[in-house]
Design an enzyme around this catalytic site. Structure first.
Site, short mmCIF file in Angstrom:
data_model
loop_
_atom_site.label_atom_id
_atom_site.label_comp_id
_atom_site.label_asym_id
_atom_site.label_seq_id
_atom_site.Cartn_x
_atom_site.Cartn_y
_atom_site.Cartn_z
N GLU A 1 65.23 13.72 40.76
CA GLU A 1 63.98 13.60 40.02
C GLU A 1 64.28 12.22 38.97
O GLU A 1 64.01 12.17 37.89
CB GLU A 1 63.97 14.59 38.93
CG GLU A 1 62.59 15.21 38.46
CD GLU A 1 62.86 16.61 37.71
OE1 GLU A 1 62.46 17.64 38.36
OE2 GLU A 1 63.00 16.79 36.56
N HIS B 1 55.01 25.44 30.06
CA HIS B 1 56.36 25.88 29.41
C HIS B 1 55.93 26.02 27.98
O HIS B 1 56.50 26.91 27.24
CB HIS B 1 57.24 24.77 29.58
CG HIS B 1 57.91 24.77 30.94
ND1 HIS B 1 58.29 23.59 31.68
CD2 HIS B 1 58.48 25.80 31.86
CE1 HIS B 1 58.95 23.85 32.78
NE2 HIS B 1 58.82 25.13 32.77
N HIS C 1 56.06 33.71 33.67
CA HIS C 1 56.36 32.27 33.81
C HIS C 1 54.99 31.75 34.82
O HIS C 1 54.14 30.83 34.73
CB HIS C 1 57.67 31.74 34.62
CG HIS C 1 57.75 30.55 35.07
ND1 HIS C 1 57.78 29.32 34.25
CD2 HIS C 1 57.29 30.06 36.52
CE1 HIS C 1 57.57 28.34 35.17
NE2 HIS C 1 57.70 28.57 36.28
N LYS D 1 68.27 22.72 42.63
CA LYS D 1 68.49 23.03 40.97
C LYS D 1 69.22 24.20 40.63
O LYS D 1 68.70 25.21 41.07
CB LYS D 1 67.13 22.87 40.01
CG LYS D 1 66.83 21.34 40.08
CD LYS D 1 65.38 21.53 39.00
CE LYS D 1 64.87 20.10 38.99
NZ LYS D 1 63.88 20.10 37.93
N HIS E 1 53.19 22.90 34.70
CA HIS E 1 54.25 23.54 33.89
C HIS E 1 54.41 22.82 32.49
O HIS E 1 55.00 23.26 31.81
CB HIS E 1 55.49 23.14 34.62
CG HIS E 1 55.71 24.25 35.94
ND1 HIS E 1 54.92 24.25 36.86
CD2 HIS E 1 56.78 24.96 36.08
CE1 HIS E 1 55.48 25.27 37.59
NE2 HIS E 1 56.62 25.86 37.30
N LYS F 1 57.78 21.63 49.43
CA LYS F 1 58.82 21.44 48.23
C LYS F 1 59.85 20.60 48.99
O LYS F 1 60.40 19.57 48.20
CB LYS F 1 59.22 22.73 47.81
CG LYS F 1 60.31 22.43 46.83
CD LYS F 1 60.58 23.57 45.51
CE LYS F 1 61.64 22.98 44.77
NZ LYS F 1 61.97 23.99 43.69
N ARG G 1 85.44 22.79 41.24
CA ARG G 1 84.60 21.57 41.47
C ARG G 1 83.78 21.66 42.59
O ARG G 1 83.45 20.72 43.08
CB ARG G 1 85.66 20.39 41.47
CG ARG G 1 86.40 19.94 40.22
CD ARG G 1 87.09 18.63 40.29
NE ARG G 1 87.81 18.63 39.21
CZ ARG G 1 89.07 18.95 38.69
NH1 ARG G 1 89.55 19.43 39.91
NH2 ARG G 1 89.39 18.70 37.64
N GLU H 1 53.04 29.80 42.16
CA GLU H 1 53.62 28.31 42.65
C GLU H 1 52.96 28.23 44.12
O GLU H 1 52.81 26.91 44.44
CB GLU H 1 55.00 28.64 42.70
CG GLU H 1 55.89 29.12 41.67
CD GLU H 1 55.94 27.89 40.44
OE1 GLU H 1 55.47 26.88 40.86
OE2 GLU H 1 56.32 28.41 39.36
N ASN I 1 55.83 19.95 38.85
CA ASN I 1 55.76 20.31 37.46
C ASN I 1 54.36 20.49 37.20
O ASN I 1 53.90 20.74 36.00
CB ASN I 1 56.34 19.24 36.18
CG ASN I 1 57.97 19.44 36.33
OD1 ASN I 1 58.55 20.45 36.78
ND2 ASN I 1 58.65 18.34 35.78
N ARG J 1 59.45 13.66 42.10
CA ARG J 1 59.68 15.25 42.17
C ARG J 1 58.95 15.85 41.08
O ARG J 1 58.68 17.13 40.95
CB ARG J 1 61.20 15.57 42.06
CG ARG J 1 61.55 16.92 42.26
CD ARG J 1 63.13 17.19 42.30
NE ARG J 1 63.43 18.77 42.05
CZ ARG J 1 64.37 19.21 42.74
NH1 ARG J 1 65.27 18.54 43.19
NH2 ARG J 1 64.38 20.86 42.74
#
Ligand SMILES: NC(=O)c1ccc[n+]([C@@H]2O[C@H](COP(=O)([O-])OP(=O)(O)OC[C@H]3O[C@@H](n4cnc5c(N)ncnc54)[C@H](O)[C@@H]3O)[C@@H](O)[C@H]2O)c1
Ligand SMILES: [Zn+2]
Length: 362
Positions: free
Chosen positions: A237, A253, A266, A143, A249, A227, A121, A185, A246, A242
């Site tokens: 988010e 994507h 990417h 993330k 993106h 960031k 956990r 980025e 993106n 946040r």
């Protein structure tokens, strides 16, 4: 060594940025009172280059270090590697006080972080990012997760590290292709928050390309600061803040997915996505044409693509629709108002998306 703090209440942590300081990570781990047992997760390539130094430093500081190696590549950011890593945790007898350290690029960071967030956990987690992308992007913000055969990053959680330790010197062994992944980025950060930084990247591109560590230091530091501020305002988010990360993106994507992740990396897809968003904003009257040209100029100078070749426009729109289905509402875009300022909108018409993509694929 410089320190940037990511302020998230009890989950706050520092990002250390420096040169040639991997051999001192053991001392920092001691200062953080990490437990005696550490599982170092890395990939074969990175371990070969830097694993020895990190292990020696930790062992010298009195830690008991086991190594778990993952083969390099996105395909190994998987549940099967997650299970293998759980097995390594058991074999190494990790307990609740133990720490998992991820040494590598974004793949290793996401995977090691996911294991750290779930094993027992949650055990302590530390990141030693070794790609430009990992230093400016994936190591900040918490993330973590893995891919499923059905899509990227479909399983994961938010889990902040105890500290991030970014040694810029290791970037010297990256390929130029890998450096460009990070630079896409970096350009994004300038576009979303800091026109001055965008101008600095334009002016200092030759130094950045030569991996002049003074220039890289500033690029990484400013990116991490930007960031961190965005993440601090909306860690999970949930507040619509946040999402500005993106930028580039949404179309990016879709370009990646519609070409089966084969035509563009990417970073390249994000460059295309930034141009797509800029063109949409231009057509909606938000973003002046000379600014589109400036963005395009910088991406081209870096060697990133600004028009789409070999991917069908309809397929890209199909992938965008899929994105919409997942969210159960209208497609959201992050659009630029000027260099250094973006906003989130659901008001982009399907017709405008189609026109923009048709132009980009011409
Ligand atoms: N968690 C987040 O917020 C976040 C954000 C952006 C991207 N990501 C994830 O990051 C991943 C991409 O990360 P990446 O671009 O770092 O790729 P990567 O982790 O696959 O690393 C790329 C390659 O570079 C090699 N490498 C790493 N460091 C090196 C070094 N110093 N010298 C020589 N070779 C080195 C690795 O062995 C690997 O083969 C994706 O899975 C993406 O989803 C996560
Ligand atoms: Zn990205």
């Amino acid at each position: 060594m410089e320190t940037i703090k990511v302020n998230l209440g009890q989950r706050s942590y520092p990002v250390y940025i420096g040169q040639d300081f991997l051999a001192r990570v053991g001392k920092v781990a001691t200062d953080f009172h990490l437990g005696k047992k550490i599982l170092l997760v890395s990939d074969d390539q990175v371990d070969e280059l830097y694993g020895g130094k990190v292990r020696a430093s930790l062992q010298e500081a009195g830690f008991c270090v086991s190594l778990a190696k993952v083969p390099p590549g996105e395909i190994h950011k998987s549940l099967s590697q997650t299970i293998k890593l759980y097995e390594s945790c058991v074999e190494s007898k990790l307990d609740r006080d133990s720490t998992i350290i991820g040494l590598g690029g974004g793949v290793i960071g996401d995977l090691a972080g996911f294991v750290a967030s779930t094993y027992l956990r949650g055990v302590d987690f530390v990141l030693l990012p070794t790609t430009l992308l990992a230093q400016v992007d994936s190591s900040v913000g918490g993330k973590v997760g893995v891919d499923l055969p059905q899509g990227k990053n479909l399983v994961g959680s938010f889990y902040q590290p105890r500290f991030v330790y970014a040694d810029l010197t290791v970037l010297k062994t990256l390929s130029w292709q890998q450096v460009k992944e990070g630079l896409a980025e970096v350009v994004k950060y300038g576009m979303i928050k800091d026109a001055e930084f965008f101008g600095w990247v334009e002016k200092n591109l030759e130094r950045i390309k030569a991996l002049d560590l003074e220039a890289i230091d500033f690029a990484v530091r400013r990116s991490v600061e930007i960031k961190a501020k965005v993440v601090e305002a909306d860690e999970r988010e949930l507040k619509g803040k946040r999402q500005i990360l993106n930028f580039g993106h949404t179309i990016g994507h879709a370009v990646e997915a519609s070409s089966g992740y084969r035509s563009y990396t990417h970073g390249e897809a994000v460059a295309l996505g930034m141009i797509g968003a800029a063109r949409i904003a231009e057509r909606m009257g938000y973003f002046p044409s000379p600014m589109v040209e400036r963005l395009k100029g910088l991406l081209e100078a870096i060697g990133l693509p600004t028009c789409i070749e070999g991917v069908d426009e309809e397929k890209i729109r199909g992938a965008l629709q899929l994105d919409k289905k997942v969210r159960k509402d209208r497609l959201h875009f992050v659009l630029p108002r000027k260099i250094g300022e973006v906003f989130l909108t659901a008001e982009v018409s399907p017709d405008l998306i189609k026109k923009t993509l048709q132009d980009l694929t011409k």
